[in-house]
Design an enzyme around this catalytic site. Structure first.
Site, PDB file in Angstrom:
ATOM      1  N   ARG A   1       0.877  -1.188  -0.030  1.00  0.00           N
ATOM      2  CA  ARG A   1      -0.169   0.088  -0.085  1.00  0.00           C
ATOM      3  C   ARG A   1       0.747   1.312   0.109  1.00  0.00           C
ATOM      4  O   ARG A   1       0.524   2.159  -0.600  1.00  0.00           O
ATOM      5  CB  ARG A   1      -0.921   0.183   1.311  1.00  0.00           C
ATOM      6  CG  ARG A   1      -1.900  -1.196   1.315  1.00  0.00           C
ATOM      7  CD  ARG A   1      -3.119  -1.201   1.269  1.00  0.00           C
ATOM      8  NE  ARG A   1      -3.768  -2.431   1.064  1.00  0.00           N
ATOM      9  CZ  ARG A   1      -4.360  -3.313   1.908  1.00  0.00           C
ATOM     10  NH1 ARG A   1      -4.499  -3.157   3.163  1.00  0.00           N
ATOM     11  NH2 ARG A   1      -4.959  -4.449   1.357  1.00  0.00           N
TER      12      ARG A   1
ATOM     13  N   GLU B   1     -12.210 -15.744  10.104  1.00  0.00           N
ATOM     14  CA  GLU B   1     -12.249 -14.953   9.195  1.00  0.00           C
ATOM     15  C   GLU B   1     -12.185 -15.621   7.674  1.00  0.00           C
ATOM     16  O   GLU B   1     -11.072 -15.923   7.000  1.00  0.00           O
ATOM     17  CB  GLU B   1     -11.393 -13.730   8.852  1.00  0.00           C
ATOM     18  CG  GLU B   1     -11.676 -12.790   7.562  1.00  0.00           C
ATOM     19  CD  GLU B   1     -10.770 -11.487   7.364  1.00  0.00           C
ATOM     20  OE1 GLU B   1      -9.655 -11.626   8.168  1.00  0.00           O
ATOM     21  OE2 GLU B   1     -10.973 -10.791   6.508  1.00  0.00           O
TER      22      GLU B   1
ATOM     23  N   LYS C   1     -16.085 -12.981  11.010  1.00  0.00           N
ATOM     24  CA  LYS C   1     -15.733 -11.632  10.089  1.00  0.00           C
ATOM     25  C   LYS C   1     -15.805 -12.369   8.400  1.00  0.00           C
ATOM     26  O   LYS C   1     -14.860 -12.760   8.038  1.00  0.00           O
ATOM     27  CB  LYS C   1     -14.224 -11.314  10.486  1.00  0.00           C
ATOM     28  CG  LYS C   1     -13.834 -10.293   9.404  1.00  0.00           C
ATOM     29  CD  LYS C   1     -12.704  -9.468   9.999  1.00  0.00           C
ATOM     30  CE  LYS C   1     -11.918  -8.585   8.974  1.00  0.00           C
ATOM     31  NZ  LYS C   1     -11.091  -7.416   9.694  1.00  0.00           N
TER      32      LYS C   1
ATOM     33  N   SER D   1     -14.032  -5.465   4.140  1.00  0.00           N
ATOM     34  CA  SER D   1     -14.485  -4.524   3.226  1.00  0.00           C
ATOM     35  C   SER D   1     -13.781  -5.225   1.820  1.00  0.00           C
ATOM     36  O   SER D   1     -14.612  -5.021   0.900  1.00  0.00           O
ATOM     37  CB  SER D   1     -13.995  -3.324   3.291  1.00  0.00           C
ATOM     38  OG  SER D   1     -12.551  -2.994   3.374  1.00  0.00           O
ATOM     39  N   GLY D   2     -12.882  -5.841   1.788  1.00  0.00           N
ATOM     40  CA  GLY D   2     -12.520  -6.695   0.740  1.00  0.00           C
ATOM     41  C   GLY D   2     -12.225  -5.921  -0.571  1.00  0.00           C
ATOM     42  O   GLY D   2     -12.020  -6.669  -1.661  1.00  0.00           O
ATOM     43  N   GLY D   3     -12.234  -4.492  -0.700  1.00  0.00           N
ATOM     44  CA  GLY D   3     -11.763  -3.792  -2.044  1.00  0.00           C
ATOM     45  C   GLY D   3     -12.917  -3.294  -2.447  1.00  0.00           C
ATOM     46  O   GLY D   3     -12.963  -2.622  -3.398  1.00  0.00           O
TER      47      GLY D   3
ATOM     48  N   ARG E   1      -9.021  -1.284   4.398  1.00  0.00           N
ATOM     49  CA  ARG E   1      -8.972  -0.416   3.366  1.00  0.00           C
ATOM     50  C   ARG E   1     -10.259   0.488   3.400  1.00  0.00           C
ATOM     51  O   ARG E   1     -10.000   1.615   2.953  1.00  0.00           O
ATOM     52  CB  ARG E   1      -8.993  -1.226   1.937  1.00  0.00           C
ATOM     53  CG  ARG E   1      -7.722  -1.712   1.664  1.00  0.00           C
ATOM     54  CD  ARG E   1      -7.592  -2.668   0.575  1.00  0.00           C
ATOM     55  NE  ARG E   1      -8.395  -3.915   0.884  1.00  0.00           N
ATOM     56  CZ  ARG E   1      -8.420  -5.027   0.428  1.00  0.00           C
ATOM     57  NH1 ARG E   1      -8.266  -4.857  -1.176  1.00  0.00           N
ATOM     58  NH2 ARG E   1      -8.945  -6.100   0.712  1.00  0.00           N
TER      59      ARG E   1
HETATM   60  P1  13P Z   1     -10.264  -5.051   4.220  1.00  0.00           P
HETATM   61  O1  13P Z   1     -11.494  -4.345   5.122  1.00  0.00           O
HETATM   62  O2  13P Z   1      -9.422  -4.285   3.590  1.00  0.00           O
HETATM   63  O3  13P Z   1     -10.757  -6.431   3.315  1.00  0.00           O
HETATM   64  O4  13P Z   1      -9.251  -5.750   5.278  1.00  0.00           O
HETATM   65  C1  13P Z   1     -10.013  -6.489   6.390  1.00  0.00           C
HETATM   66  C2  13P Z   1      -9.207  -7.465   6.968  1.00  0.00           C
HETATM   67  O5  13P Z   1      -8.991  -7.458   8.209  1.00  0.00           O
HETATM   68  C3  13P Z   1      -8.685  -8.316   6.056  1.00  0.00           C
HETATM   69  O6  13P Z   1      -8.239  -9.386   6.649  1.00  0.00           O
END
Ligand code: 13P
Length: 343
Positions: free
Chosen positions: A33, A177, A219, A261-263, A294
């Protein structure tokens, strides 16, 4: 296992309209990043950035728990105060990423396996002493032409469940997660089918490994179309598909669900969380919030860009994004909010 203490921690993490802040990017991810923004990829710049985050004014009004990385849990501010102590003073519970990242899965082309069980009880004992009260393990499921396979889903679910019971025995609440990636052009329905299979498999493994559902947090990904899919469904469709799937797959005894959030863009991540609360208010047995990285950090990271003179404005943007998500958790988000910075 001290179940009551696990339940209390989970309850505090899910309290009110707050959410979790994922600030546990591994060194490799954080550097990636930084590189995109020409920020030096050094330990000192990673420290400076995490310093900015934990010292964000009013962060505690929107954030109940912050997930740290091994490097970060040991770091301090420029004047020598441990980040963990700053978080604790603000009433934000420190958490820790304990998986050792997803890597290519041998024998399963195109799929990933997350490892990190070796020495986990000892590492957890140390993290507990350092102040961590919850942990995170991310498994990655890839949608492709011939994936995911049931072999990779089962292996990842088994490891998630072993991690979760080891955490509970250590007095640490596991965040479980299983992330179905958004990469690709698959439809929302494909994501729904895969997420359904993954969650059923994960909860079956959690049950078999004797994980206490009351003392964990899920998650998950939202059920969304692939990022390159021609049809991008509305927030209402995403909300209905996601919550209907969870109502079938996630036991009511799980106290909380906190999305990655995943992108997704920060705006979409807020709009979709809001739609779930608007449409399923009082119909969900679990608390539902955010655990974004993110979608909360990106505007602040871009503003900071490694420059001290931008810290204040970057902190304002970080608080603003976190705060907007608390409004979404109340089901009161509107796109107009994006135009008016938070007072
Ligand atoms: P994002 O919200 O950027 O997907 O990251 C969450 C996270 O903790 C990924 O393991």
């Amino acid at each position: 296992m001290e179940l009551q203490s696990l339940k209390d921690i989970a309850k505090q993490l899910m309290a009110g309209n707050k959410g979790l802040l994922a600030m546990d990017e591994s060194t490799a991810t954080c550097n990636k990043r930084f590189k995109a923004l020409n920020i030096p990829q050094t330990e000192e710049y990673r420290r400076k950035y995490r310093d900015l985050i934990v010292n964000t004014p009013r962060l505690e009004e929107a954030i109940s728990g912050a997930i740290l990385f091994d490097e970060t849990i040991r770091q301090s501010t420029a004047d020598g105060k441990l980040f963990v102590d700053i978080l604790k003073e603000k009433g934000i519970i420190p958490g820790i990423k304990v998986d050792e990242s997803a890597r290519d899965m041998d024998g399963f082309p195109g799929e990933k396996i997350t490892e990190g069980l070796d020495g986990l009880p000892e590492r957890l004992a140390e993290y507990y002493k350092l102040g961590a009260r919850f942990a995170k393990w991310r498994a990655v499921i890839t949608i492709g032409e011939n994936t995911p396979t049931s072999g990779s889903i089962k292996a990842n679910a088994f490891l998630l469940a072993r991690y979760a019971i080891i955490c509970q025995e250590a007095g640490i609440v596991p965040i479980v997660e299983p992330e179905v990636l958004m990469d690709g052009d698959h439809s929302l329905q494909t994501c729904a089918d895969v997420t359904n299979e993954v969650l059923h498999t994960v909860f079956n493994q959690l049950y078999q490994q004797r994980v206490n559902f009351e003392g964990m947090i899920l998650k998950p990904n939202m059920i969304v179309p692939g990022i390159k899919a021609p049809q991008q469904d509305s927030a209402d469709v995403v909300a209905d598909t996601t919550i209907n799937c969870f109502l079938r797959c996630v036991p009511a005894s799980v106290p909380g669900i906190a999305f990655l959030s995943g992108g997704q863009s920060p705006e979409l991540a807020s709009e979709r969380l809001n739609a779930m609360h608007v449409r399923f208010k009082d119909k969900m047995p679990w608390a539902l919030t955010f655990s974004y990285s993110r979608a909360v950090q990106q505007p602040a990271l871009e503003k900071w860009a490694g420059k001290d003179e931008n810290i204040e404005e970057a902190q304002r943007l970080l608080y603003e994004r976190a705060h907007i998500n608390t409004i979404a958790r109340d089901g009161k988000y509107t796109p107009e909010l994006e135009k008016h910075p938070v007072a």
